[in-house]
Structures are given as C-alpha cells and as structure tokens.
Design an enzyme around this catalytic site. Structure first.
Site, short mmCIF file in Angstrom:
data_model
loop_
_atom_site.label_atom_id
_atom_site.label_comp_id
_atom_site.label_asym_id
_atom_site.label_seq_id
_atom_site.Cartn_x
_atom_site.Cartn_y
_atom_site.Cartn_z
N THR B 95 3.16 -49.59 -33.29
CA THR B 95 4.66 -49.59 -33.52
C THR B 95 5.46 -50.68 -32.78
O THR B 95 5.61 -51.13 -31.64
CB THR B 95 5.28 -48.33 -33.08
OG1 THR B 95 4.71 -47.17 -33.74
CG2 THR B 95 6.76 -48.28 -33.14
N LYS B 170 8.75 -46.04 -39.21
CA LYS B 170 8.24 -45.71 -38.16
C LYS B 170 9.54 -45.63 -37.14
O LYS B 170 9.89 -44.54 -36.54
CB LYS B 170 7.27 -46.45 -37.41
CG LYS B 170 6.84 -46.17 -36.00
CD LYS B 170 6.28 -44.57 -35.94
CE LYS B 170 6.03 -43.88 -34.40
NZ LYS B 170 5.00 -44.34 -34.00
#
Lengths: 290, 290
Positions: B95, B170
């Site tokens: 991420t 995300k």
C-alpha cells in the site's frame, strides 16, 4: 391475547399485522384513521383513543414518531396510563428518550403494570419480514411476559437492562450507524474525486475490513442516484439528537457522532429531510462540484 | 514461471509461499535475511539484492513497508528497474503512494516492461488463506498477464484503472475503514458510558444497519482487552496520511478521515503504534475515566 396497538405508520402497520396474523385480538388507534384501514380490513378493531384501545387489553404497544408523541400516547389525557391496571404489559417500540422511558416505567409500576422500552432496528423490511432486532429495557419479569409477543415481531430479542436500557442500546446502534454513514459517503466521495469507477471500488472493498451493511446496501443505491428513504433523514436526525444528549449526560466524548450530526443538519438545511440517509453522499459530491 | 519476490514480512512470506507451492521458481530478497529462512527451507532461492532477484525473472513482485521502501526496491541502485526488460511483469503489492505508482509505471514502460500497482486488503489472514482482495492499477494487458499469478494470492481481483488506480482504490478502502473504526469505538464508548453491557449491545446491533466487519471482528477483541495487532496502528497511520494527501490533491473534503487521522495520531502519541487498530477504543475509554 387482547392487544392494543397505537401508531400504524410503515413500521407499526407491519407489526400490528403480524400480531393479528398470529391470532391475537388487536385494537388499533393512530392519528390518521385512513392509515389503519388495511388493518381494520384484516380484522383489527378501531379505537377512538389510545386509552380506549388499551382499556381492558392484556398488552398495549406503541410505535409512534417522537418522544413527544410517546408522552402523549402514554401520559396524555387519553393515554395508556389512564387505564393501566395490575398485570398489564405496556411496551413502547418507538426510538425515544431513555429518560422518558424511565418515567413511563415508574408511572406504570405505580399502577402495578409492567412497562418496557423496546425500540427496534431493521427498518421497514425487518418489520415486514419480522426479522427486527428488539432492544429491551425493563424488568426480567416484564421481558419474560413480553417475549412471546416480541417473538412475533422480531428475531433478535435482548434484555439490555432496566428501564431506558433498550433506548440506550438503540442509541448505541445509531452512534455506530452515524459514523458508518460517514465512512460510506467518504469512500464514495474519495473514489469520485480521484477519478475511480465507484462500482469497481465497491467490488474490491465491500467484502473486507471496510465492509459494512451501509457499504453493501446503501452505497449501490447512491451509485444509481436512488435517494428514496429506507430510513428517513428526519428520523435519523431525531435519533442523533437523542444520542448526543445521552452522550453528554453520561460524559462520553464522541467527536464522530458530533460530526455526523453536523453533516445531517446540513442535509436537512439543503431540503433533503424526507429522503433516505444515503443522501448524505450527495452533500459530499456537491462539495466536489460533481 | 521464474518469480522474484522482495519483502518477506508477515504478508510477503505467505504470498511468496503460495507462489512456491503453485510450482513457480521463486527468488527472494528482504532486508533481514532471517525473515526469509522459512521460504528458503521450502525451496526458494536467496538473492543479495532486488535487482539480483529480478534479473532474468518473468515477474518481479514487491511487498514492503513504506513508499520510500518501494522507491528503493524499484528505483534504487540495485532495484528492479535496473534490470527490467521488455515483456517483464513488475508488480508492487505494497500500500503506497499513487503518484509513485505512476512514476514506476512510466519508468517500467520506458524499458518495455509492464508495471502494476496491486495493493491488497484482507490482512495476514487473507494472505495466509489466499483470500485477499487485490486492487490493480495498470494496463489491461498487464492485468491479463498478471492475473494467473494474482489468482494464487487472492480471490477478488479487480482492475481499477490505469497506473495508480490500485493504490487509490486501496486508499478509498482505508477511508471507509477509518470512519468505520470511529463508529465501532464510539458505539462501545457510548455503551460503557451509559452503563450498558457492551456484549449484550453487540448481540443486538451487529446484525443490522450498524453492522460492519469491525463491529463483528474487532469490537469483541476490545471487550476481551485484546489489543494485539491484526493490523498495526503504525501502518494504518501511514495509509491515512497517504489518503489525506490524495484527498487534498483531488479536492475531496473528508472531515471524517481528518478526524480519524487526528485520533490515531493521539493513539501513537500514547505509545500504542505497535498495537492493533482496535486500540483506538482505549483512547475513548480513557476519556471516560473508565
């Protein structure tokens, strides 16, 4: 059993219908008689006042709008408490004020009756399908007495504590719903602002740690531009006001709840009080100029 | 296929293990070699640098900590891009920053390689059970090329758009998680402050409109006093920082996200960065003096 049912709006109509269908003798009263007609056609009898409905009944139930309505139906000149008698069961299903629930329980007890606060969650669909969660405040004896009736209306029945505890539990539910709606709307607003395809985003995120009832049930409606009420903004802001008051009274500092209350006040000022709670997303979108 | 895998922390170790188990030839590199030992014992080969792992591989994957780590693994003197060649597939599962993802894609394209940003959700358990949701940014051709590998690691695979779109998705997920955590913690704090039994409250509210992954999975841990990390506070605050930056860059006004970032900064100041995100509840409880 002989049952009084006061308040035959969307929720109350389904509930009273289930009680009728279960074979109970149901007397109904509601502000606008026309709203009771389907029930009368199904075999319910009409009562001119709440007291007339409750007089001689084994149990009297109310499902109305605001705490002031509850106060009127129970404590007004033609209210439940005027005719309450020993052994009678009184149940308020409205989402209302925990402090009022304690007053009602005390006044009912003074007449030998059992009062319960028993607000519900699950919405019109839960009422229709009798799958409501019913959060009960009152005595264990009153809960035991009410259980067979409540089981006709819902499937999750939990005694949360003494008088008022049902209302407090429902407000805890609304506290979670409040920031949950912020979560849903901000994820959608973020997706839109950053140029993502929001439907694809929902596909990726709904099944994991971001997952929620709102993300699965309300976000898709937002994407279709469907802001029709499952749950009305104006009812939600009532609940948020009750939750804020209860939080303040108990010393809980809840900035997320305050934020949601502020945002929904803006939604009401925008004229959207009669739409569904998912219309909050439109407030976020309008700020994006989108 | 010959696969390079860089970053063998909790998530990366499971992922690289699945690729090995699927019959691929896997070369691993990670900052602390000891963390790769279980994989080496299972048949992976060690590479001294990211470039050494990626050199000649059909695909090179990274799963590291921060955008600065991604930058080092891809663009550093011994990074993937030093050895990238036409037709090679490069995938960052971390991420990370959407802007960095776009830079990586452009630099990979300049060498004829396909780069994807493909962050995941589902946590250590999702990695272990290969049930991750993988959110992909890149070209449709790159996605098609990567799909067989990604299908070994997760079960929800969605191409979200061009380079950076996986990272943005995300972050949208984390935006929803952020206010979702506020929802969970405020409901618990409200229940505690008003004297309710929080376990009974969860029983009443988890199945309805307040329901969420956090309410079902994290709230019960809070009630047991279990603040061990599923997902670390320090990783979550990294993600919230990335989400705030992306929101600001795109003109999205997200007060719930700002509130959550402020609260988690307080959690870090309280020394709880290495606990799980559910420790936010303790901050609320401490304000109640409870």
């Amino acid at each position: 059993m002989r049952i009084a049912f006061v308040g035959t709006g969307v929720m109350g109509r389904s509930m009273a219908g289930h009680l009728l269908a279960a074979g109970h003798e149901v007397r109904v009263h509601t502000r606008t008689r026309a709203k009771a007609e389907p029930l009368l056609a199904a075999g319910a009898r009409w009562a001119e006042t709440s007291a007339a409905a409750a007089d001689g009944a084994d149990a009297a139930l109310s499902m109305v709008g605001h705490p002031s309505d509850v106060d009127e139906v129970w404590r007004g000149p033609s209210g439940f408490l005027r005719v309450a008698r020993p052994g009678q069961l009184l149940v308020d299903l409205t989402t209302s004020d925990p402090a009022l629930a304690r007053v009602l329980a005390a006044e009912a007890a003074a007449k030998g009756a059992e009062a319960l606060d028993a607000p519900v969650s699950g919405g019109d669909r839960g009422a229709r399908e009798a799958t409501l969660s019913i959060m009960v405040g009152g005595s264990p004896a009153g809960f035991a007495q009410a259980r067979p009736l409540l089981a006709v209306l819902g499937k999750t029945l939990v005694l949360q504590g003494g008088p008022g505890a049902g209302q407090l539990c429902k407000l805890a539910n609304q506290v979670a719903v409040a920031s949950g709606m912020v979560a849903v709307c901000e994820a959608l607003a973020f997706a839109r602002a950053t140029g993502l395809d929001a439907a694809a985003v929902l596909e990726s995120i709904s099944g994991g740690a971001a997952g929620s009832w709102g993300l699965s049930n309300l976000a898709p409606r937002v994407l279709k531009g469907d802001f029709a009420p499952g749950f009305h903004v104006r009812h939600f802001t009532k609940d948020l006001g009750l939750a804020l008051a209860a939080a303040q009274a108990s010393g809980a500092e809840l900035p997320g709840l305050r934020l949601a209350a502020r945002l929904y006040a803006e939604v009401e000022r925008a004229g959207d009080a009669d739409l569904g709670t998912q219309v909050l997303a439109r407030l976020y979108f309008s700020r994006l100029g989108a």
